[in-house]
Design a protein around this motif. Structure first.
Motif, PDB file in Angstrom:
ATOM      1  N   ALA A  15       6.891  18.845   5.574  1.00 37.95           N
ATOM      2  CA  ALA A  15       6.562  19.264   4.216  1.00 37.95           C
ATOM      3  C   ALA A  15       6.652  18.126   3.209  1.00 37.95           C
ATOM      4  N   VAL A  16       7.817  17.457   3.140  1.00 40.75           N
ATOM      5  CA  VAL A  16       8.010  16.471   2.073  1.00 40.75           C
ATOM      6  C   VAL A  16       7.068  15.286   2.254  1.00 40.75           C
ATOM      7  N   ALA A  17       6.885  14.814   3.501  1.00 44.04           N
ATOM      8  CA  ALA A  17       6.007  13.667   3.726  1.00 44.04           C
ATOM      9  C   ALA A  17       4.572  14.015   3.337  1.00 44.04           C
ATOM     10  N   ILE A  18       4.132  15.235   3.678  1.00 45.93           N
ATOM     11  CA  ILE A  18       2.779  15.658   3.313  1.00 45.93           C
ATOM     12  C   ILE A  18       2.642  15.730   1.800  1.00 45.93           C
ATOM     13  N   LEU A  19       3.700  16.250   1.138  1.00 46.80           N
ATOM     14  CA  LEU A  19       3.699  16.346  -0.320  1.00 46.80           C
ATOM     15  C   LEU A  19       3.581  14.962  -0.947  1.00 46.80           C
ATOM     16  N   VAL A  20       4.320  13.993  -0.392  1.00 46.03           N
ATOM     17  CA  VAL A  20       4.280  12.626  -0.925  1.00 46.03           C
ATOM     18  C   VAL A  20       2.880  12.044  -0.749  1.00 46.03           C
TER      19      VAL A  20
ATOM     20  N   ASN B 125       0.844  -1.194   0.000  1.00 48.33           N
ATOM     21  CA  ASN B 125       0.000   0.000   0.000  1.00 48.33           C
ATOM     22  C   ASN B 125       0.882   1.249   0.000  1.00 48.33           C
ATOM     23  N   THR B 126       0.691   2.137  -0.990  1.00 45.18           N
ATOM     24  CA  THR B 126       1.600   3.276  -1.120  1.00 45.18           C
ATOM     25  C   THR B 126       1.450   4.275   0.030  1.00 45.18           C
ATOM     26  N   VAL B 127       0.239   4.379   0.617  1.00 47.40           N
ATOM     27  CA  VAL B 127       0.077   5.290   1.755  1.00 47.40           C
ATOM     28  C   VAL B 127       0.876   4.781   2.948  1.00 47.40           C
ATOM     29  N   HIS B 128       0.868   3.461   3.150  1.00 45.21           N
ATOM     30  CA  HIS B 128       1.694   2.883   4.220  1.00 45.21           C
ATOM     31  C   HIS B 128       3.162   3.161   3.958  1.00 45.21           C
ATOM     32  N   CYS B 129       3.565   3.118   2.698  1.00 37.54           N
ATOM     33  CA  CYS B 129       4.957   3.415   2.350  1.00 37.54           C
ATOM     34  C   CYS B 129       5.311   4.836   2.784  1.00 37.54           C
ATOM     35  N   ALA B 130       4.406   5.792   2.509  1.00 34.97           N
ATOM     36  CA  ALA B 130       4.680   7.182   2.882  1.00 34.97           C
ATOM     37  C   ALA B 130       4.805   7.311   4.401  1.00 34.97           C
ATOM     38  N   LEU B 131       3.950   6.598   5.150  1.00 34.85           N
ATOM     39  CA  LEU B 131       4.028   6.678   6.617  1.00 34.85           C
ATOM     40  C   LEU B 131       5.319   6.052   7.124  1.00 34.85           C
ATOM     41  N   ALA B 132       5.732   4.932   6.501  1.00 31.00           N
ATOM     42  CA  ALA B 132       6.996   4.303   6.898  1.00 31.00           C
ATOM     43  C   ALA B 132       8.174   5.226   6.588  1.00 31.00           C
TER      44      ALA B 132
ATOM     45  N   ILE C 164      10.500   8.103  -3.328  1.00 34.64           N
ATOM     46  CA  ILE C 164      10.741   7.822  -1.907  1.00 34.64           C
ATOM     47  C   ILE C 164      12.114   7.178  -1.724  1.00 34.64           C
ATOM     48  N   GLY C 165      12.458   6.250  -2.633  1.00 33.65           N
ATOM     49  CA  GLY C 165      13.784   5.640  -2.570  1.00 33.65           C
ATOM     50  C   GLY C 165      14.887   6.664  -2.728  1.00 33.65           C
ATOM     51  N   ILE C 166      14.694   7.630  -3.643  1.00 35.07           N
ATOM     52  CA  ILE C 166      15.704   8.666  -3.852  1.00 35.07           C
ATOM     53  C   ILE C 166      15.830   9.540  -2.605  1.00 35.07           C
TER      54      ILE C 166
ATOM     55  N   ALA D  88       0.575  13.566  -3.288  1.00 37.31           N
ATOM     56  CA  ALA D  88       0.810  13.022  -4.637  1.00 37.31           C
ATOM     57  C   ALA D  88       0.216  11.625  -4.749  1.00 37.31           C
ATOM     58  N   ILE D  89       0.383  10.805  -3.693  1.00 36.84           N
ATOM     59  CA  ILE D  89      -0.169   9.452  -3.728  1.00 36.84           C
ATOM     60  C   ILE D  89      -1.682   9.500  -3.843  1.00 36.84           C
ATOM     61  N   LEU D  90      -2.326  10.365  -3.037  1.00 34.15           N
ATOM     62  CA  LEU D  90      -3.785  10.410  -3.057  1.00 34.15           C
ATOM     63  C   LEU D  90      -4.296  10.981  -4.377  1.00 34.15           C
ATOM     64  N   LEU D  91      -3.546  11.918  -4.993  1.00 35.93           N
ATOM     65  CA  LEU D  91      -4.001  12.494  -6.253  1.00 35.93           C
ATOM     66  C   LEU D  91      -3.868  11.509  -7.406  1.00 35.93           C
ATOM     67  N   THR D  92      -2.909  10.581  -7.319  1.00 37.65           N
ATOM     68  CA  THR D  92      -2.679   9.676  -8.443  1.00 37.65           C
ATOM     69  C   THR D  92      -3.217   8.280  -8.184  1.00 37.65           C
ATOM     70  N   ARG D  93      -4.020   8.112  -7.133  1.00 43.00           N
ATOM     71  CA  ARG D  93      -4.443   6.770  -6.748  1.00 43.00           C
ATOM     72  C   ARG D  93      -5.680   6.290  -7.482  1.00 43.00           C
ATOM     73  N   SER D  94      -6.456   7.237  -8.031  1.00 43.93           N
ATOM     74  CA  SER D  94      -7.816   6.914  -8.477  1.00 43.93           C
ATOM     75  C   SER D  94      -7.849   5.719  -9.434  1.00 43.93           C
ATOM     76  N   SER D  95      -7.019   5.760 -10.470  1.00 44.29           N
ATOM     77  CA  SER D  95      -7.152   4.745 -11.517  1.00 44.29           C
ATOM     78  C   SER D  95      -5.971   3.781 -11.484  1.00 44.29           C
ATOM     79  N   GLU D  96      -5.664   3.297 -10.286  1.00 46.80           N
ATOM     80  CA  GLU D  96      -4.510   2.401 -10.157  1.00 46.80           C
ATOM     81  C   GLU D  96      -4.864   1.001 -10.672  1.00 46.80           C
ATOM     82  N   PRO D  97      -4.208   0.532 -11.700  1.00 43.82           N
ATOM     83  CA  PRO D  97      -4.448  -0.843 -12.136  1.00 43.82           C
ATOM     84  C   PRO D  97      -3.702  -1.807 -11.209  1.00 43.82           C
ATOM     85  N   GLU D  98      -4.335  -2.139 -10.089  1.00 43.34           N
ATOM     86  CA  GLU D  98      -3.630  -2.804  -8.991  1.00 43.34           C
ATOM     87  C   GLU D  98      -3.009  -4.142  -9.384  1.00 43.34           C
ATOM     88  N   ALA D  99      -3.813  -4.990 -10.017  1.00 42.18           N
ATOM     89  CA  ALA D  99      -3.352  -6.369 -10.187  1.00 42.18           C
ATOM     90  C   ALA D  99      -2.786  -6.625 -11.574  1.00 42.18           C
TER      91      ALA D  99
END
Lengths: 167, 103
Positions: A62-67, A24-31, B33-35, A70-81
């Motif tokens: 700043a950077v974490a919020i920005l990330v 999950n990309t949001v979890h990645c941002a929190l990590a 994020i990696g960068i 960006a994740i939430l703005l680009t999440r809509s049409s994620e071809p997950e599988a």
């Protein structure tokens, strides 16, 4: 190797590892935020209070919020599988990263006895930092000001809607 | 015991983790994020060498780290702006699908 160092190192590395491995990309941002907080603690432990708090303000603030935005703005049409989260040639990437770490670790361990030894904690005041920034480092400071302005304008222009499309 | 190699090893490991993430993930934001992780590992090296170096009062590595943070912030803003722009054109953030530069 004090216990505090080990705990902070564990936090930072676990956060970094989770940031690049979770699905999950949001979890990645929190990590990523956890890893950046661990690095800020490292800076505070190294008597660089100013950099530590700058790290908290800039990266976690700043950077974490920005990330996340960006994740939430680009999440809509994620071809997950469609083939998992890693690219097709992921093994080559892992091998290259392991080789880089092997070379760096070998160099560090070989040069460990020659590295500088513990010295008295330097007392850095904000006054000293300001004097250095306005004296010896005034040219880099001006260049960074220019870079930040152009990056601000560039980011807005790149992400802006073009005429005719969308809207 | 000299603490400097410990900090350098943590920084090297964090750099390798960031490199692996940047090289293997398919989502463009995860590559960024990696960068960011790699840039922060370099900052840790700068601060550790400044702290245990022969002339900490000169503030060299300290100010280098501050400039590095500023440049990394600019890089993150532009990079994420590019990702959003690409997502608007191609409806994807998968870097395997971004195989043409023409808009």
């Amino acid at each position: 190797m004090t216990p505090v160092f080990c705990i902070v190192a564990l936090f930072t590395l676990a956060g970094g590892l989770a940031a690049v491995t979770l699905k999950n990309t949001v979890h990645c941002a929190l990590a990523l935020t956890v890893a950046l907080a661990g690095l800020a603690l490292f800076f505070l432990r190294l008597d660089a209070q100013f950099v530590g708090f700058a790290q908290i303000l800039i990266y976690i603030g700043a950077v974490a919020i920005l990330v996340v935005f960006a994740i939430l703005l680009t999440r809509s049409s994620e071809p997950e599988a469609s083939g998992g989260i890693v690219s097709s040639r992921w093994l080559a990437g892992v091998i290259i990263a392991a080789a880089v770490f092997a070379v760096l670790g070998w160099a560090i361990l070989r040069s460990a006895p020659a590295l500088a030894h513990e010295s008295a904690a330097p007392a850095v005041t904000v006054h000293q930092i300001g004097t250095a920034l306005m004296g010896r480092y005034v040219l880099p400071l001006e260049i960074v000001a220019l870079l930040l302005t152009s990056a601000l304008i560039g980011a807005v222009i790149v992400a802006m809607h073009e005429n005719g499309s969308a809207k | 015991m000299n603490p400097l190699p410990g900090y350098l090893l943590v920084a090297a490991l964090l750099f390798a983790i960031g490199l692996a993430g940047a090289l293997t993930r398919r989502n463009a934001i995860l590559v960024l994020i990696g960068i960011e992780l790699m840039l922060n590992a370099a900052n840790l090296n700068l601060i550790a060498f400044w702290r245990y170096g022969p002339h900490p009062e000169a503030l060299t590595g300290f100010l280098f780290a501050i400039f590095s943070i500023a440049v990394a912030a600019a890089e993150a803003a532009v990079g994420l702006g590019l990702v959003i722009s690409i997502h608007r054109h191609l409806r994807t953030t998968d870097i395997d699908a971004m195989n043409r530069m023409k808009g």
